[in-house]
Write a protein that holds these residues in place. Sequence first.
Motif, PDB file in Angstrom:
ATOM      1  N   GLU A   1       0.858  -1.185   0.000  1.00  0.00           N
ATOM      2  CA  GLU A   1       0.000   0.000   0.000  1.00  0.00           C
ATOM      3  C   GLU A   1       0.894   1.236   0.000  1.00  0.00           C
ATOM      4  OE1 GLU A   1      -3.265  -0.281  -0.266  1.00  0.00           O
ATOM      5  OE2 GLU A   1      -3.187  -2.474  -0.145  1.00  0.00           O
ATOM      6  N   SER A   2       1.380   1.609  -1.158  1.00  0.00           N
ATOM      7  CA  SER A   2       2.402   2.648  -1.222  1.00  0.00           C
ATOM      8  C   SER A   2       1.930   3.944  -1.860  1.00  0.00           C
ATOM      9  CB  SER A   2       3.626   2.131  -1.991  1.00  0.00           C
ATOM     10  OG  SER A   2       4.201   1.046  -1.315  1.00  0.00           O
ATOM     11  N   ALA A   3       0.904   3.890  -2.682  1.00  0.00           N
ATOM     12  CA  ALA A   3       0.449   5.108  -3.369  1.00  0.00           C
ATOM     13  C   ALA A   3      -0.535   5.867  -2.494  1.00  0.00           C
ATOM     14  CB  ALA A   3      -0.182   4.743  -4.714  1.00  0.00           C
ATOM     15  N   LEU A   4      -0.074   6.266  -1.318  1.00  0.00           N
ATOM     16  CA  LEU A   4      -0.969   6.794  -0.293  1.00  0.00           C
ATOM     17  C   LEU A   4      -1.308   8.270  -0.479  1.00  0.00           C
ATOM     18  CD1 LEU A   4       0.575   5.028   2.810  1.00  0.00           C
ATOM     19  CD2 LEU A   4      -1.516   4.435   1.607  1.00  0.00           C
ATOM     20  N   TYR A   5      -0.581   8.971  -1.336  1.00  0.00           N
ATOM     21  CA  TYR A   5      -0.826  10.404  -1.493  1.00  0.00           C
ATOM     22  C   TYR A   5      -0.982  10.759  -2.962  1.00  0.00           C
ATOM     23  CZ  TYR A   5       0.092  10.648   3.430  1.00  0.00           C
ATOM     24  OH  TYR A   5       0.009  10.463   4.790  1.00  0.00           O
ATOM     25  N   SER A   6      -1.904  10.036  -3.623  1.00  0.00           N
ATOM     26  CA  SER A   6      -2.238  10.294  -5.016  1.00  0.00           C
ATOM     27  C   SER A   6      -3.231  11.441  -5.100  1.00  0.00           C
ATOM     28  CB  SER A   6      -2.830   9.032  -5.642  1.00  0.00           C
ATOM     29  OG  SER A   6      -1.972   7.926  -5.440  1.00  0.00           O
ATOM     30  N   ASP A   7      -3.212  12.168  -6.223  1.00  0.00           N
ATOM     31  CA  ASP A   7      -4.118  13.310  -6.326  1.00  0.00           C
ATOM     32  C   ASP A   7      -5.481  12.874  -6.828  1.00  0.00           C
ATOM     33  OD1 ASP A   7      -3.818  12.953  -9.058  1.00  0.00           O
ATOM     34  OD2 ASP A   7      -2.928  14.919  -9.438  1.00  0.00           O
ATOM     35  N   ALA A   8      -6.417  13.833  -6.894  1.00  0.00           N
ATOM     36  CA  ALA A   8      -7.800  13.506  -7.235  1.00  0.00           C
ATOM     37  C   ALA A   8      -7.941  13.013  -8.666  1.00  0.00           C
ATOM     38  CB  ALA A   8      -8.689  14.733  -7.005  1.00  0.00           C
ATOM     39  N   ALA A   9      -6.975  13.356  -9.547  1.00  0.00           N
ATOM     40  CA  ALA A   9      -7.018  12.889 -10.927  1.00  0.00           C
ATOM     41  C   ALA A   9      -6.495  11.470 -11.074  1.00  0.00           C
ATOM     42  CB  ALA A   9      -6.214  13.833 -11.813  1.00  0.00           C
ATOM     43  N   GLY A  10      -5.981  10.904  -9.991  1.00  0.00           N
ATOM     44  CA  GLY A  10      -5.483   9.541 -10.041  1.00  0.00           C
ATOM     45  C   GLY A  10      -4.014   9.415 -10.347  1.00  0.00           C
ATOM     46  N   ASN A  11      -3.276  10.535 -10.357  1.00  0.00           N
ATOM     47  CA  ASN A  11      -1.832  10.456 -10.513  1.00  0.00           C
ATOM     48  C   ASN A  11      -1.237   9.846  -9.243  1.00  0.00           C
ATOM     49  OD1 ASN A  11      -1.536  11.835 -13.121  1.00  0.00           O
ATOM     50  ND2 ASN A  11      -2.273  13.639 -12.006  1.00  0.00           N
ATOM     51  N   LEU A  12      -0.554   8.715  -9.392  1.00  0.00           N
ATOM     52  CA  LEU A  12      -0.087   7.973  -8.232  1.00  0.00           C
ATOM     53  C   LEU A  12       1.000   8.745  -7.506  1.00  0.00           C
ATOM     54  CD1 LEU A  12       0.056   4.386  -9.748  1.00  0.00           C
ATOM     55  CD2 LEU A  12      -1.777   5.425  -8.418  1.00  0.00           C
ATOM     56  N   GLY A  13       0.898   8.804  -6.177  1.00  0.00           N
ATOM     57  CA  GLY A  13       1.828   9.620  -5.409  1.00  0.00           C
ATOM     58  C   GLY A  13       2.244   8.990  -4.108  1.00  0.00           C
ATOM     59  N   LYS A  14       3.435   9.384  -3.679  1.00  0.00           N
ATOM     60  CA  LYS A  14       3.987   8.903  -2.422  1.00  0.00           C
ATOM     61  C   LYS A  14       4.750  10.033  -1.764  1.00  0.00           C
ATOM     62  CE  LYS A  14       6.864   5.239  -0.419  1.00  0.00           C
ATOM     63  NZ  LYS A  14       7.666   6.118   0.463  1.00  0.00           N
ATOM     64  N   ASP A  15       4.661  10.099  -0.442  1.00  0.00           N
ATOM     65  CA  ASP A  15       5.406  11.085   0.330  1.00  0.00           C
ATOM     66  C   ASP A  15       6.503  10.347   1.095  1.00  0.00           C
ATOM     67  OD1 ASP A  15       6.381  13.041   2.018  1.00  0.00           O
ATOM     68  OD2 ASP A  15       4.416  13.975   2.288  1.00  0.00           O
ATOM     69  N   ASP A  16       7.750  10.615   0.712  1.00  0.00           N
ATOM     70  CA  ASP A  16       8.858   9.903   1.344  1.00  0.00           C
ATOM     71  C   ASP A  16       9.024  10.252   2.818  1.00  0.00           C
ATOM     72  OD1 ASP A  16       9.439   8.616  -0.969  1.00  0.00           O
ATOM     73  OD2 ASP A  16      11.029   9.989  -1.593  1.00  0.00           O
ATOM     74  N   ALA A  17       8.423  11.359   3.254  1.00  0.00           N
ATOM     75  CA  ALA A  17       8.552  11.751   4.653  1.00  0.00           C
ATOM     76  C   ALA A  17       7.385  11.257   5.499  1.00  0.00           C
ATOM     77  CB  ALA A  17       8.663  13.273   4.778  1.00  0.00           C
ATOM     78  N   ALA A  18       6.484  10.486   4.911  1.00  0.00           N
ATOM     79  CA  ALA A  18       5.342   9.973   5.666  1.00  0.00           C
ATOM     80  C   ALA A  18       5.716   8.691   6.401  1.00  0.00           C
ATOM     81  CB  ALA A  18       4.164   9.713   4.734  1.00  0.00           C
ATOM     82  N   SER A  19       5.025   8.428   7.492  1.00  0.00           N
ATOM     83  CA  SER A  19       5.189   7.164   8.215  1.00  0.00           C
ATOM     84  C   SER A  19       3.882   6.383   8.133  1.00  0.00           C
ATOM     85  CB  SER A  19       5.564   7.414   9.667  1.00  0.00           C
ATOM     86  OG  SER A  19       4.573   8.187  10.324  1.00  0.00           O
ATOM     87  N   LEU A  20       4.007   5.069   8.082  1.00  0.00           N
ATOM     88  CA  LEU A  20       2.857   4.190   7.917  1.00  0.00           C
ATOM     89  C   LEU A  20       2.816   3.169   9.038  1.00  0.00           C
ATOM     90  CD1 LEU A  20       4.089   4.894   4.914  1.00  0.00           C
ATOM     91  CD2 LEU A  20       2.411   3.241   4.155  1.00  0.00           C
ATOM     92  N   GLN A  21       1.615   2.652   9.266  1.00  0.00           N
ATOM     93  CA  GLN A  21       1.466   1.559  10.211  1.00  0.00           C
ATOM     94  C   GLN A  21       0.277   0.705   9.791  1.00  0.00           C
ATOM     95  OE1 GLN A  21       0.888   2.509  14.430  1.00  0.00           O
ATOM     96  NE2 GLN A  21       2.248   0.810  14.933  1.00  0.00           N
ATOM     97  N   PHE A  22       0.431  -0.617   9.915  1.00  0.00           N
ATOM     98  CA  PHE A  22      -0.617  -1.575   9.609  1.00  0.00           C
ATOM     99  C   PHE A  22      -1.079  -2.242  10.912  1.00  0.00           C
ATOM    100  CE2 PHE A  22       2.137  -1.294   5.936  1.00  0.00           C
ATOM    101  CZ  PHE A  22       1.263  -1.243   4.854  1.00  0.00           C
ATOM    102  N   ARG A  23      -2.377  -2.551  10.973  1.00  0.00           N
ATOM    103  CA  ARG A  23      -2.910  -3.277  12.126  1.00  0.00           C
ATOM    104  C   ARG A  23      -3.973  -4.255  11.643  1.00  0.00           C
ATOM    105  NH1 ARG A  23      -6.547  -0.039  16.192  1.00  0.00           N
ATOM    106  NH2 ARG A  23      -8.044  -0.570  14.567  1.00  0.00           N
ATOM    107  N   ILE A  24      -3.937  -5.479  12.149  1.00  0.00           N
ATOM    108  CA  ILE A  24      -4.919  -6.509  11.795  1.00  0.00           C
ATOM    109  C   ILE A  24      -5.651  -6.921  13.067  1.00  0.00           C
ATOM    110  CG2 ILE A  24      -5.287  -8.758  10.709  1.00  0.00           C
ATOM    111  CD1 ILE A  24      -2.497  -8.458   9.456  1.00  0.00           C
TER     112      ILE A  24
END
Length: 852
Positions: free
Chosen positions: A426-449
Amino acid sequence: MHFKNPLVGGAADRRRAATGVLSAALLAAGLLVPSAGAVPNPATATAPGAGTGTPGGAVLANGDRVERVPGRAGAFRVTGKDGERPGSYGYLATPGRVEIRPVGGKAPLATTTLATDTTGTTATAPASSAPARAAYAATAAQKVKIDLVNADHWGPSIHVWNRTTWTYYDVAEEQWDDWGTVSLPPGDYVTVGLYSNWGRASHFLAKTFTVGSTAQTVLLDAKTSKETRIAVDDTTAARSSAEISYTLPNGASTGFVGGWGEKVYVNPITLSGMKLNLHEVLEKSGSTGNLPSPYRYDLVHRFTGGVPATPVAQVLKANLATTQTSLRAQDGNSIGRLDSYADMGLNIGGAFIGSPVGVPSKITEYVTPGTAFQRALTYGNTHRLDLRTRTLAQGTHPVEIVGAAPFTPRVRYNSEYQSGTFKFSESALYSDAAGNLGKDDAASLQFRIRTGSTTLATSPVQDSGTWQATVPTGHPTYTVRVSATRHGAQSRLSSRVWTDWTMTGAALTAQSGLPVTDPTYKVTGLDWRNQAGTDPVTVSATLKPRRAGTTATLTSLEFSTDNGVTWTAPALTASGATGSASFAVPADASFVSLRTTGTDSSGGTVSQTVIRAFAGPAAATGERVGDTRISNVVVNDGRPYAPDLSPDATVKVRFTVTDPAGVAAAGAYFHHGTYDRPDGVVPQYWNALCTPATATTATCTAEVAVRPVDELGRNSLAGLWSVTAWAHSKDGSGRVLVTKAGTADLRRMTTISPDWPPMSLPKGSTYTLKPQLRVLSWISGKNLVLPDATVRLEWKKAGSSTWTTVATAKTGTDGRVSFPRTATEDGQLRLRYDGAAGLSSADTGAYSIDVY
């Protein structure tokens, strides 16, 4: 290639050495389209191995990366880091392998060899080192020296092929000189030499020669070379960056130079099947990061059959494709970068090159028609959008809007479930409204199940979108939360985003791809800063299931103006997976958050929250969540800072961060004017280095790059800048962004040319000092005369420790003053300028006078 002392560059080398602003993390996330229009279907595309990213990458000698492009035979791309300005590389691409080395720095760097694909799928592992090149050569016979003459370079990249068999021969280059040697059997050959050093024009020379029964020297004569470029009928346009390469008749390729926009010289050569490939980005001459060009030329040309006597391609603007690109902002006014890769039909990939752009702005683009360009927009230093591949015909085309809010997750590869193991991508977390795929290298992520109220697995806080966990099977439902938090200068919009998916155990066993649904949004009524005004906005939401044959139903759409503390549900018009709601944003709202929920036909549900999805009518503010605090912000130890033209021009910002859970990350950057509408921004290239003082307190030091032309760019910006500082807690519960945490006094550097007399003078003799005061221009990078400024002449007689002002004078229009003097005794002189608002002080240092 042989290099005795591989060196890894420092901060400045990292800034200027990247060949493309797309980071390795972006590539690893699969956000670069492998070929024109080749976007995988998320219902069928599978993720790369969790935690591995794109296979087949290698770290280069300066810390950047070279990556293979999956699915394209022999394709590769060099990826920079920190969103920095691209530079120049030398590469050699032959079937199955590519060698690449940063060039143009202060010292030679080592070569990296990467195995590439020859069948259309990626190879299993990169080659480990350059010596494998020797396998291409036959038994040697005669020693041949390849020598550059009539140019001053060192650390060359030289290649030789037999023109009959196209066998490649390894050349041993002399790293601190401009020649190399190779042993060759008799035959006909061609050599290509690339010479590129920092601050100089590059030479990219080729020559055919024949080896007989004796040793020889082959001269590559710079005097025979001429500048190669693409010339347009626009006298204001100048090269911003370029990728220049040769393709040999056997399909091998070598290049590229021009990454800094420097001049590149080639020499005439006639060779059937040889091509000189030019990809250039031109911008308005004199443009800078804070004074970007209003237009951009993206041009390609290929010379065939070798290199002509005049290697300049003439292009008419009227014959190009013309379009406008509207770049929307997410942090007031800032500096971005628009880069492109031109598909010229080479058997390899290539480099992204580009130019600075204002964000927000609308730029006019002139493009070579009929060429496919892959493109990318970088905001500041961390957030990148991979734009759709574009091929335009000659003529005028509609405006393209890039960077429309909200920035939300999009699927690039479908995460998987296999026999109890969740494999997330799940890497394209900061895509724009037009659907251009985007990622922020300074963002932090966490998953929980979770299942019900029981947590089965939680990932560490990480910067990668890939993670996997094995959990017990047999539960009726599983709920997965993917949460992302942004850091740094680009964190104003979509500062926090989290998505909760609930799926049934039965749906998980049906097939490997996760049976989940993704919300997408479109907001009308926003301006080019993604800000709502007094008129109502309309928010449209659409749910898109990843699994083929699944339908979705939108059940709610809400908004919040207090960062998610309270929520309002406007009247929703919905049908199936799509719905919209119109509402007026309160005049005192700085930001609007969004929350949607829905169900799908597999029995699953989705809930997504986007904090600060777009800006409201009120001025932008900072943010504070939890107990994270910033204090004691000091820039350059409390002193003014006057950057010179060194690529190492950085200023340190020290501050203290406290949080009960400890500090996870922090950083700082500068803005000029108001935070809401700055007229200048110096972005953050690296997070701060934080050293824990206690379990709850850390002392952080951020280095902010303030190169006069690249980051500052206008003389009017000299003076006080505001420091924006941010920090996040280790447990994710706290975050703070302070818009004016301190001030930075950035000044234009002044210098005094002293015009000293002889050191020994007869007593009673007279002399006149005529020093000149100059000041560095942040626009041109040149030292300009400084008129109407007071200069002091100070004297310290021999044996004394006290300096005394003996004369003062104001500079004239030429920046000079005149001090007549009489030699009476031994002592020392010095000249001083005390500085002014936006101008640094200057001091010549002491000069001794011996009177006899």
